[in-house]
Design a protein around this motif. Sequence first.
Motif, mmCIF file in Angstrom:
data_model
loop_
_atom_site.group_PDB
_atom_site.id
_atom_site.type_symbol
_atom_site.label_atom_id
_atom_site.label_comp_id
_atom_site.label_asym_id
_atom_site.label_seq_id
_atom_site.Cartn_x
_atom_site.Cartn_y
_atom_site.Cartn_z
ATOM 1 N N SER A 79 0.708 -1.222 0.059
ATOM 2 C CA SER A 79 -0.106 0.228 0.001
ATOM 3 C C SER A 79 0.775 1.296 -0.101
ATOM 4 O O SER A 79 0.192 2.210 -0.434
ATOM 5 C CB SER A 79 -0.976 0.084 1.266
ATOM 6 O OG SER A 79 -0.178 0.121 2.446
ATOM 7 N N GLN A 80 2.242 1.194 0.312
ATOM 8 C CA GLN A 80 3.017 2.388 0.423
ATOM 9 C C GLN A 80 3.582 2.429 -1.155
ATOM 10 O O GLN A 80 4.288 3.770 -1.202
ATOM 11 C CB GLN A 80 4.036 2.327 1.591
ATOM 12 C CG GLN A 80 3.503 1.950 2.862
ATOM 13 C CD GLN A 80 4.661 2.097 3.989
ATOM 14 O OE1 GLN A 80 5.752 1.760 3.380
ATOM 15 N NE2 GLN A 80 4.198 1.876 5.097
ATOM 16 N N LEU A 81 3.792 1.610 -1.909
ATOM 17 C CA LEU A 81 4.161 1.913 -3.120
ATOM 18 C C LEU A 81 3.638 3.189 -3.901
ATOM 19 O O LEU A 81 4.669 3.969 -4.719
ATOM 20 C CB LEU A 81 4.058 0.652 -4.099
ATOM 21 C CG LEU A 81 4.967 -0.713 -3.593
ATOM 22 C CD1 LEU A 81 4.418 -1.648 -4.428
ATOM 23 C CD2 LEU A 81 6.332 -0.353 -3.545
ATOM 24 N N PRO A 82 2.356 3.335 -4.090
ATOM 25 C CA PRO A 82 2.042 4.523 -4.850
ATOM 26 C C PRO A 82 2.777 5.717 -4.280
ATOM 27 O O PRO A 82 3.009 6.730 -4.845
ATOM 28 C CB PRO A 82 0.551 4.537 -4.611
ATOM 29 C CG PRO A 82 0.158 2.886 -4.588
ATOM 30 C CD PRO A 82 1.230 2.609 -3.626
ATOM 31 N N ASP A 83 2.360 6.103 -3.059
ATOM 32 C CA ASP A 83 3.120 7.219 -2.315
ATOM 33 C C ASP A 83 4.589 7.398 -2.611
ATOM 34 O O ASP A 83 4.981 8.412 -2.673
ATOM 35 C CB ASP A 83 2.741 7.512 -1.017
ATOM 36 C CG ASP A 83 1.176 7.234 -0.456
ATOM 37 O OD1 ASP A 83 0.278 7.872 -1.384
ATOM 38 O OD2 ASP A 83 0.651 7.058 0.385
ATOM 39 N N TYR A 84 5.264 6.378 -2.619
ATOM 40 C CA TYR A 84 6.729 6.394 -2.737
ATOM 41 C C TYR A 84 6.905 6.801 -4.086
ATOM 42 O O TYR A 84 8.075 7.480 -4.328
ATOM 43 C CB TYR A 84 7.309 5.020 -2.396
ATOM 44 C CG TYR A 84 8.841 4.873 -2.811
ATOM 45 C CD1 TYR A 84 9.829 5.450 -1.876
ATOM 46 C CD2 TYR A 84 9.048 4.289 -3.774
ATOM 47 C CE1 TYR A 84 11.144 5.277 -2.190
ATOM 48 C CE2 TYR A 84 10.726 3.842 -4.072
ATOM 49 C CZ TYR A 84 11.564 4.655 -3.386
ATOM 50 O OH TYR A 84 12.951 4.810 -3.701
#
Length: 280
Positions: A79-84
Amino acid sequence: MSADAVYSKSMRQATAALCKNAGFDSVDQDTLGLLVEMITSYTVELAHSSKQLAEGAGRTAPNPGDVILALIEMGGNVSQLPDYLKNSAAGSIVIPAPKPQTATSTVDALRIGKAKPHAAHIPDFLPPFPDPHTYIKTDVSGDPDSSYQKVRELAAAQRRNVDNALKNLMLSTSKSVPLFREYEESVRQAAKAEIARERGQQKTVDPTDLALIETENAKVRRKVPAYCQLLDPTTESRPYLSALISEDFEEEHSPDQEQFAIDNVYLRSPKIPAQPMEFD
C-alpha cells in the motif's frame, strides 16, 4: 568489461541515487558495498518468488500480479508503493544506461578434422560437436605381426635402446675420457656460446624460461655419440678376484654372516633340516 561488472556498476549507481534521494550527501565505500549486496539479494529473491508464482499458475513469464504477491509473501507493505512513487518521481536521479560492449575477438582453437553439423532435432544455439577423433571409434584391423623375424627385430631394438640408455647414464654419472679430445673441446665451446646467447635472449623476454634452456652436457652428448667416450676406470678393492669370478656367480654367505646381516628371524630365509624330524 564483463556482464557482472556492468551489473555491479549499475547497482552501485542505483544504490547511491537512493541514498541521495533519502537526504544523504556522501556514503562510505564499505557501507555502499554492503547496501548493494543487501539490495541485490532482495531483488534476486523477489525475482525467484515471482517466477515460482508464475510457473505455479501455468505461465512462463511473471506479470505485475506475481510481483505484488511475491512482495506480500516477503513481508513488504504494498500500500506504500503509490506514495513512494509520487515522492521519488519529482527529484529522482536518472542513471545512464550502460554503454554497449564491443565483442572481443577470440582466437579459434586448433581443431582436428571437420566438425559434424547438428542434426535437425538439435537447436542451433547449442555448442558444436567436438573434434571427430574424440568420439568416433576406429577399429584396429589386423592382428599384430608375431612372426619369428619380427619378434627378433623388436627384441634387438629393445636391447639396443637399453644399451644406449645405460651408456648415457654411466657417462652422465661417471667420469669419462674422450677419444677425440680436440673435437669435443670445439663442440663444448660452441655449446657454451650457444647457451650464453640463449640466456641473453631469454632475459629480455621472460626470466622464468631460463630453466628450459638445454644444458651444456646435453648439447655435447647430442653431437658427440656415446661410443666416442671411454669410462674412467675406478679402483677395485679385489681386482684379482673380480677377474676370476664370472658374471653369473653369486657370492654365498655363511650362516653366521647371514644371521649377522638379518637380525629379524621372520625375514631370514627358511632352512631345511638335514635329518627328517620324527614325531611320536
